[in-house]
Design a protein around this motif. Structure first.
Motif, short mmCIF file in Angstrom:
data_model
loop_
_atom_site.label_atom_id
_atom_site.label_comp_id
_atom_site.label_asym_id
_atom_site.label_seq_id
_atom_site.Cartn_x
_atom_site.Cartn_y
_atom_site.Cartn_z
N LEU A 54 -73.51 -9.25 -13.20
CA LEU A 54 -74.36 -9.10 -14.38
C LEU A 54 -75.85 -9.24 -14.06
O LEU A 54 -76.66 -8.40 -14.49
N PHE A 69 -74.80 -2.20 -20.55
CA PHE A 69 -74.91 -3.44 -21.32
C PHE A 69 -74.42 -3.24 -22.75
O PHE A 69 -73.81 -4.14 -23.32
N LEU A 115 -70.66 -3.45 -22.58
CA LEU A 115 -70.19 -4.81 -22.34
C LEU A 115 -70.38 -5.69 -23.58
O LEU A 115 -69.51 -6.51 -23.91
N TRP A 174 -64.36 -9.91 -24.24
CA TRP A 174 -65.12 -10.25 -23.04
C TRP A 174 -64.73 -11.65 -22.59
O TRP A 174 -64.62 -12.57 -23.41
N LEU A 205 -73.68 -12.74 -19.48
CA LEU A 205 -73.86 -11.48 -20.19
C LEU A 205 -75.00 -11.59 -21.21
O LEU A 205 -75.87 -10.71 -21.28
N SER A 222 -78.58 -9.71 -20.81
CA SER A 222 -78.85 -8.71 -21.84
C SER A 222 -80.14 -9.01 -22.59
O SER A 222 -80.86 -8.09 -23.02
#
Length: 205
Positions: A33, A47, A50, A59, A67, A71
């Motif tokens: 990530l 992204f 995800l 997830w 994440l 992000s």
């Protein structure tokens, strides 16, 4: 190795990192990530996909924090929109909701460094693990078998909410109008034995 992919300029670099984030072990996911975060705008669609998994509850929690943190550095409107939905879905009544993604995953080596070395944390100054550490706070040896992850998170965020018996601090007003503070180690009819913030013990009449 995964961190080198963005620098290598591989044509399929983003696809490789997406595959690692989706199919790798928790450690591989955690490494993939940030590497995706080092990629250009071509990673924004990844992204988004995800984060859609995160919104759908598909997830893995062990890579949830990575994440969200990675992000959050993206400027793409689609990424920002999905992050806003995740934040809006958090419970307003749960004081731990903002930190719930830190309940799983992590890195034991980094955690050990934080506990024993990082001065601003000062965990070892108050807590003992094994035979090392301070005694101002409760011993943490085997704490994971006695307390839940939520209990431990709450203790770090709001350390005064629940005080372990025997570690309550008191403030004693003396006849001289001075104030002694510390933890009561022993109490008798004629005196109390306090352990002060500096770990020194003092008998107070």
């Amino acid at each position: 190795v995964l961190g080198l992919i963005p620098k290598a300029g591989l044509a399929d670099g983003v696809a490789l990192l997406e595959q690692a984030a989706l199919e790798g072990t928790p450690g591989i996911r955690q490494a993939a990530l940030p590497a995706l975060g080092d990629c250009g705008p071509e990673a924004d669609a990844v992204f988004c996909r995800l984060l859609d998994r995160r919104l759908a509850g598909a997830w893995p929690a062990a890579a949830g924090l990575e994440l969200l943190e990675t992000s959050a550095k993206r400027l793409d409107p689609g990424v920002r929109e999905r992050l806003a939905k995740i934040e809006a879905a958090r419970s307003k009544e749960d004081p731990l909701a903002a930190w719930e993604d830190s309940l799983e995953g992590g890195d034991p080596q980094k955690g050990s460094f934080l506990f024993w070395v990082r001065a601003h944390a000062s965990c070892k100054q108050c807590h003992v693990v094994g035979a090392e550490g301070g005694t101002a706070g409760p011993a943490l040896t085997g704490i994971g078998s006695r307390k839940s992850r939520r209990d431990l998170l709450e203790a770090m965020l709001f350390p005064s909410k629940t005080i372990t018996p025997g570690f309550e601090s008191v403030a004693l007003l003396l006849d001289s109008d001075a104030v002694d503070t510390g933890v009561v180690l022993r109490e008798r009819a004629t005196e109390r034995l306090l352990r002060g913030p500096d770990e020194a013990q003092k008998a107070v009449p």
